[in-house]
Design an enzyme around this catalytic site. Structure first.
Site, PDB file in Angstrom:
ATOM      1  N   ASP A  40      45.512  42.718  34.518  1.00 36.88           N
ATOM      2  CA  ASP A  40      46.772  42.051  34.827  1.00 36.88           C
ATOM      3  C   ASP A  40      46.967  41.883  36.342  1.00 36.88           C
ATOM      4  O   ASP A  40      46.682  42.818  37.111  1.00 36.88           O
ATOM      5  CB  ASP A  40      47.919  42.910  34.259  1.00 36.88           C
ATOM      6  CG  ASP A  40      49.258  42.226  34.299  1.00 36.88           C
ATOM      7  OD1 ASP A  40      49.404  41.184  33.647  1.00 36.88           O
ATOM      8  OD2 ASP A  40      50.165  42.737  34.990  1.00 36.88           O
ATOM      9  N   GLU A  95      43.049  38.405  35.457  1.00 36.47           N
ATOM     10  CA  GLU A  95      44.135  37.437  35.516  1.00 36.47           C
ATOM     11  C   GLU A  95      44.487  37.284  36.987  1.00 36.47           C
ATOM     12  O   GLU A  95      45.023  38.196  37.605  1.00 36.47           O
ATOM     13  CB  GLU A  95      45.373  37.909  34.747  1.00 36.47           C
ATOM     14  CG  GLU A  95      46.449  36.834  34.724  1.00 36.47           C
ATOM     15  CD  GLU A  95      47.880  37.333  34.880  1.00 36.47           C
ATOM     16  OE1 GLU A  95      48.788  36.591  34.501  1.00 36.47           O
ATOM     17  OE2 GLU A  95      48.104  38.438  35.399  1.00 36.47           O
TER      18      GLU A  95
HETATM   19  C1  GLC Z   1      51.028  39.065  34.123  1.00 38.27           C
HETATM   20  C2  GLC Z   1      51.372  39.100  32.657  1.00 38.27           C
HETATM   21  C3  GLC Z   1      52.838  38.862  32.504  1.00 38.27           C
HETATM   22  C4  GLC Z   1      53.570  39.951  33.227  1.00 38.27           C
HETATM   23  C5  GLC Z   1      53.129  40.051  34.687  1.00 38.27           C
HETATM   24  C6  GLC Z   1      53.580  41.334  35.310  1.00 38.27           C
HETATM   25  O1  GLC Z   1      51.218  37.816  34.668  1.00 38.27           O
HETATM   26  O2  GLC Z   1      50.593  38.179  31.951  1.00 38.27           O
HETATM   27  O3  GLC Z   1      53.220  38.805  31.163  1.00 38.27           O
HETATM   28  O4  GLC Z   1      54.939  39.700  33.177  1.00 38.27           O
HETATM   29  O5  GLC Z   1      51.742  40.033  34.808  1.00 38.27           O
HETATM   30  O6  GLC Z   1      52.889  42.409  34.763  1.00 38.27           O
END
Ligand code: GLC
Ligand code: CA
Length: 569
Positions: free
Chosen positions: A228, A289
């Protein structure tokens, strides 16, 4: 040998893994390169015990759905204990299961249920921030300013005469200030919600604890991690902090030596993790991500680090053949030297479902991936269905891995009309209702046409499901051969036979058509135009919608063909 307890278990002993884990792992170390990965948002997938919240029992009861769909792996969004300030991305304990979702024993059952069906499991790891209920954050609050406990997070004294002003004017990504004051007057940094304090990655204890978490799950049989906000962990926080204006508006796209984002030194952490991943056989995989530009993405996908990164370019593309061609070419060119494989994504738990995006007024031009409030969506469901199926089939024919979000195999549209009082997403609350937030793609899935909560569970669902969910229910689609569910099953099974590691060659066509051939003679052609177009020579194998007169490809449709002339790989 007595089972190792959590405490004396910092070292990875793969040999003690259960037989099914070893068997699943015995396979190809590059299994993830061309994988179709299905994202489960656990609280909204299936509810086993009837409390309205999806859980592990629910997932276990539906693994056959995943097997029949033909996915290679599951990515499970956070299932950890959490106050749900941000849908579970506020983690109280990284090495446990939320009691509302299940137990560690059930987690083991799930791993086995997936592995015996040949499906791998990737779990979500949230290393940028914990939750304010995490044991270490509670310890930090109880300790004094300047203590080792506080040093695991980012605490600062405030500005102003009595420290009553935050250390800087930074805004959280979810709206509102990025600093929150604690009772003794200090402030802590949270680039997301105030319940999500950022870890201090300059602290070695934080490194050690995350390595322990990775090994904990690796030893339990998971095959990989989705990381994340992988572009946020390390920070440069000088004595005098820059202002929000210095940070820039487009903070998510800041690069290099920025204070908060996409810093070069974040990759030192991933090199450390890679050493741990490589102790497993085959090595654990990880996918970052990181909402960074394509040329920076390759660093996250480097084999010496996480190995793979999400590519959100198609997710943000308009219904525009030129954009599709450019994005595909650029990303394939970038993936090559990094030694990774490209990834393709249209939907996830953070964005408006693509069945809706492509049906919005304009049909996907100016693709509105974060529906803002005030733009009451004018949605053409048929257009959305045709176009989203067409782009999905296009992406499935590309080299690389495709990530599919739960419900997308049902062609499920976004639920745009959730009453304010039923909304849960922190974005909706922190942005003062200016943005609708992400609840609309997180509504519990419809499994059956009848019954409360459309088969999601024996009782209600934690977010309201609209009446029209009935027509999208899995059991309705099961009975209809032309349904989106059957479309996904056929596409995935055909892809399994056709997918090759070879790259692609563009075919010259009309500018409104995107067509390419893979070395084994597999051709994919998508008509982005408004008129039917003639199919190239070859045997049509499958299409996202009906073909006209046998040899014409209608607008908004993708066809797969086997070329007459086989090209050598
Ligand atoms: C990422 C996740 C999202 C979350 C954010 C903070 O973007 O996909 O759902 O709110 O991180 O953890
Ligand atoms: Ca439940």
């Amino acid at each position: 040998m007595s089972p190792a307890t959590e405490k004396d278990h910092p070292v990875t002993d793969v040999k003690s893994a259960p037989a099914h884990v070893l068997a699943a792992r015995a396979g190809d170390p590059g299994w993830w390169r061309q994988a179709v990965v299905y994202q489960i948002y656990p609280r909204s997938f299936a509810d086993g015990n009837g409390d309205g919240i999806g859980d592990l029992a629910g997932i276990i009861s539906r693994v056959d759905h995943l097997a029949e769909l033909g996915v290679d792996a599951v990515w499970m969004s956070p299932f950890y204990p959490s106050a749900l300030a941000d849908g579970g991305y506020d983690v109280d304990d990284y090495r446990d299961v939320d009691p509302r979702i299940g137990t560690l024993d059930q987690f083991d059952v799930l791993v086995e249920a997936l592995h015996v069906r040949g499906i791998r499991l990737i779990i979500d790891l949230v290393p940028n921030h914990s939750s304010d209920r995490h044991e270490w954050f509670q310890a930090a609050l109880a300790a004094k300013a300047g203590s080792p406990e506080r040093d695991r997070f980012i605490f600062r004294d405030g500005l102003g005469e009595n420290g009553e002003l935050p250390p800087s004017d930074w805004r959280s990504l979810f709206g509102g200030p990025a600093w929150t004051r604690v009772p003794d007057g200090q402030w802590y940094l949270h680039i997301f919600a105030k319940e999500q304090p950022d870890w201090n990655w300059a602290n070695p204890e934080v490194h050690a604890d995350f390595l322990r978490t990775l090994a904990f799950w690796g030893d339990r049989g998971v095959d990989g991690f989705r990381v994340d906000v992988a572009n946020a962990l390390t920070k440069r926080l000088p004595e005098v902090l820059p202002s929000q204006a210095d940070l820039g508006d487009e903070t998510l796209y800041a690069v290099g030596d920025h204070w908060l984002w996409d810093r070069d030194d974040v990759h030192d952490i991933y090199a450390e993790w890679r050493a741990l991943f490589d102790r497993y056989d085959p090595p654990l995989m990880a996918v970052a991500e990181a909402w960074v530009p394509a040329e920076r993405r390759v660093r996250y996908a480097d084999a010496a680090g996480l190995g793979q990164a999400f590519n959100f370019d198609l997710l943000r593309a308009d219904w525009d053949p030129e954009q599709f061609r450019t994005i595909v070419s650029d990303n394939l060119a970038l993936a090559e030297p990094s030694g990774s494989s490209t990834t393709w994504v249209f939907s996830n738990h953070d964005v408006v479902r693509h069945a809706t995006r492509y049906g919005l007024a304009g049909g996907g031009d100016g693709n509105d991936w974060l529906l803002s409030r005030g733009t009451e969506p004018v949605e053409d469901r048929d257009l959305g269905a045709r176009r989203s199926r067409a782009v999905t089939l296009l992406a499935l024919a590309l080299p690389g891995s495709t990530y599919v979000y739960q419900g997308e195999e049902l062609g499920l549209p976004e639920v745009a009309t959730i009453p304010d009082e039923a909304r849960q997403d922190v974005v909706f609350f922190r942005k003062g209702g200016i943005e609708m937030g992400r609840d609309g793609c997180r509504v519990p899935l419809p499994w059956s046409e009848h019954g409360t909560s459309f088969g999601f569970g024996p009782n209600g669902a934690h977010l309201p499901q609209p009446a029209w969910f009935a027509e999208y229910a899995a059991d309705v689609q099961e009975k209809s051969p032309d349904s989106t569910l059957h479309f996904y099953r056929r596409a995935l099974s055909l892809r399994r036979r056709l997918q090759t590691t070879g790259t692609l060659e563009w075919l010259t066509t009309d500018s409104t058509v995107v067509a390419f051939r893979r070395p084994n003679g597999w051709v994919s052609m998508t008509n982005f135009g408004t008129e039917p177009t003639v199919l190239p020579e070859g045997e049509p194998l499958f299409a996202s919608g009906p073909l006209t007169d046998g040899n014409l490809l209608p607008p908004d449709t993708t066809v797969w063909l086997r070329a007459v002339v086989q090209v050598s790989a």
